[in-house]
Design a protein around this motif. Structure first.
Motif, mmCIF file in Angstrom:
data_model
loop_
_atom_site.group_PDB
_atom_site.id
_atom_site.type_symbol
_atom_site.label_atom_id
_atom_site.label_comp_id
_atom_site.label_asym_id
_atom_site.label_seq_id
_atom_site.Cartn_x
_atom_site.Cartn_y
_atom_site.Cartn_z
ATOM 1 N N PHE A 19 0.830 -1.194 0.000
ATOM 2 C CA PHE A 19 0.000 0.000 0.000
ATOM 3 C C PHE A 19 0.871 1.254 0.000
ATOM 4 O O PHE A 19 1.827 1.357 0.771
ATOM 5 C CB PHE A 19 -0.922 0.012 1.219
ATOM 6 N N LEU A 20 0.548 2.198 -0.873
ATOM 7 C CA LEU A 20 1.268 3.460 -0.985
ATOM 8 C C LEU A 20 0.373 4.601 -0.531
ATOM 9 O O LEU A 20 -0.686 4.844 -1.121
ATOM 10 C CB LEU A 20 1.709 3.684 -2.436
ATOM 11 N N GLU A 74 1.952 -16.442 4.625
ATOM 12 C CA GLU A 74 0.770 -16.384 3.769
ATOM 13 C C GLU A 74 0.069 -15.048 3.951
ATOM 14 O O GLU A 74 -0.020 -14.511 5.040
ATOM 15 C CB GLU A 74 -0.200 -17.522 4.129
ATOM 16 N N ARG A 75 -0.415 -14.503 2.847
ATOM 17 C CA ARG A 75 -1.198 -13.277 2.824
ATOM 18 C C ARG A 75 -0.440 -12.108 3.472
ATOM 19 O O ARG A 75 -0.936 -11.413 4.341
ATOM 20 C CB ARG A 75 -2.555 -13.483 3.501
ATOM 21 N N ALA A 76 0.770 -11.899 2.992
ATOM 22 C CA ALA A 76 1.592 -10.790 3.482
ATOM 23 C C ALA A 76 1.162 -9.480 2.825
ATOM 24 O O ALA A 76 0.581 -9.451 1.740
ATOM 25 C CB ALA A 76 3.060 -11.058 3.192
ATOM 26 N N ALA A 77 1.467 -8.372 3.506
ATOM 27 C CA ALA A 77 1.217 -7.029 2.985
ATOM 28 C C ALA A 77 2.309 -6.109 3.513
ATOM 29 O O ALA A 77 2.997 -6.436 4.488
ATOM 30 C CB ALA A 77 -0.160 -6.515 3.411
ATOM 31 N N VAL A 78 2.487 -4.955 2.860
ATOM 32 C CA VAL A 78 3.501 -3.972 3.247
ATOM 33 C C VAL A 78 2.869 -2.591 3.221
ATOM 34 O O VAL A 78 2.034 -2.299 2.350
ATOM 35 C CB VAL A 78 4.718 -4.021 2.291
ATOM 36 N N LEU A 79 3.263 -1.732 4.163
ATOM 37 C CA LEU A 79 2.792 -0.354 4.222
ATOM 38 C C LEU A 79 3.945 0.586 3.870
ATOM 39 O O LEU A 79 5.023 0.495 4.467
ATOM 40 C CB LEU A 79 2.281 -0.005 5.625
ATOM 41 N N THR A 80 3.717 1.488 2.902
ATOM 42 C CA THR A 80 4.734 2.472 2.537
ATOM 43 C C THR A 80 4.108 3.857 2.452
ATOM 44 O O THR A 80 2.916 3.999 2.172
ATOM 45 C CB THR A 80 5.395 2.137 1.183
ATOM 46 N N PHE A 81 4.943 4.875 2.678
ATOM 47 C CA PHE A 81 4.504 6.279 2.671
ATOM 48 C C PHE A 81 5.557 7.103 1.939
ATOM 49 O O PHE A 81 6.752 6.958 2.200
ATOM 50 C CB PHE A 81 4.336 6.794 4.103
ATOM 51 N N ASP A 82 5.117 7.955 1.035
ATOM 52 C CA ASP A 82 6.049 8.734 0.221
ATOM 53 C C ASP A 82 6.104 10.206 0.641
ATOM 54 O O ASP A 82 5.113 10.757 1.148
ATOM 55 C CB ASP A 82 5.648 8.673 -1.251
ATOM 56 N N ASP A 83 7.256 10.809 0.415
ATOM 57 C CA ASP A 83 7.499 12.261 0.469
ATOM 58 C C ASP A 83 8.022 12.756 1.805
ATOM 59 O O ASP A 83 8.985 13.494 1.860
ATOM 60 C CB ASP A 83 6.276 13.087 0.056
ATOM 61 N N GLY A 84 7.365 12.424 2.924
ATOM 62 C CA GLY A 84 7.839 12.885 4.232
ATOM 63 C C GLY A 84 6.978 13.953 4.850
ATOM 64 O O GLY A 84 7.485 14.936 5.410
#
Length: 278
Positions: A19-20, A74-84
């Motif tokens: 997720f972005l 199983e069913r992994a996800a990642v959280l990401t955030f751009d810019d700051g």
């Protein structure tokens, strides 16, 4: 954003939603408003992620799996955030702590503290300070690089490209006191030459957008992400948490993506700017 193949109807085994997010705020400036979600919506989305059975893992776990290391749960996800944006510290971090969720924050170094008047973001933008970035690092948030001035890297000539990619890492290391290794392309734009420059600069992974799920087979130099926008409704987000509603990377660049890059390069050569913030 880059054109991608059509979405899939049902859940796909091995699909990893990365997720972005950009800003999480109630009253964002107009320039970032389309890419902002409210704190209430963000909290609801985190709840949907947890309730769906997704297991949020650090970005490095996904990259390790892509390089043939330990398999993802199983069913992994990642959280990401751009810019700051400053709201990461004020709004996002408390919710991540509450849910015990890891995240990666990609920072545009020229915008720290709001940046100069001619900085990468409009004057008055509410961005993290250097001191706050150190606090987030100490709190366990992975800090990554997002260039110095947030340009479209795939239209830059060699010298400016090297500076944007290399100096960003050095500036973050100076602020944090240690090396950072995760990178994200502004606007999601990259090319073969850009990806080669990112590798040469010492980054060990790089996130794109692609509006698609990532996977253990995805390219760690072009990690596919799903951008969460102001108009991302509950049904679409819930579908993503099920592993449905988008293609799964890796897949080749489409003709439209290549054509769009050629168009932007032509405008850059003619010194006709193309405005794209996200």
């Amino acid at each position: 954003m880059a054109a991608v193949p059509g979405g899939r109807e049902g859940p796909v085994a091995g699909a990893v939603p990365v997720f972005l997010y950009h800003s999480v705020a109630v009253d964002p400036p107009s320039w970032i408003a389309p890419f902002t979600v409210s704190p209430r919506t963000f909290a609801e989305q985190l709840g949907m992620i947890v309730d769906s059975g997704l297991r949020v893992v650090p970005l490095r776990s996904l990259v390790a799996a892509q390089r043939g290391g330990e398999a993802l749960p199983e069913r992994a996800a990642v959280l990401t955030f751009d810019d700051g944006f400053a709201d990461f510290r004020a709004t996002v971090l408390p919710l991540l702590v509450r849910w015990r969720l890891p995240a990666t924050l990609y920072v545009t170094t020229g915008g720290l503290g709001g940046g100069p008047e001619d900085g990468p973001f409009p004057p008055g933008s509410r961005m993290l300070s250097r001191g706050q970035l150190g606090e987030l690092d100490a709190a366990g948030v992975e800090i990554g690089g997002h260039t110095r001035t947030h340009p479209q890297l795939d239209v830059l000539p060699g010298g400016p490209l090297r500076e944007e990619v290399g100096e960003c890492g050095r500036e973050l290391a100076d602020v944090l006191g240690h090396e950072v290794t995760a990178f994200a392309y502004p606007h999601g734009y990259s090319s073969r030459a850009v990806r080669a420059r990112v590798r040469e600069a010492g980054w060990t992974s790089a996130s794109a957008v692609r509006e698609a799920f990532s996977s253990a087979a995805d390219d760690p130099w072009r990690i596919a992400r799903l951008m969460v926008r102001a108009d991302t409704d509950r049904d679409r987000f819930r579908e993503w948490t099920r592993g449905a509603g988008a293609p799964v990377a890796p897949f080749p660049e489409g003709v439209r993506t290549k054509g769009w890059r050629a168009y932007r390069r032509t405008r850059a050569r003619l010194h006709v700017p193309y405005e794209a913030i996200a």
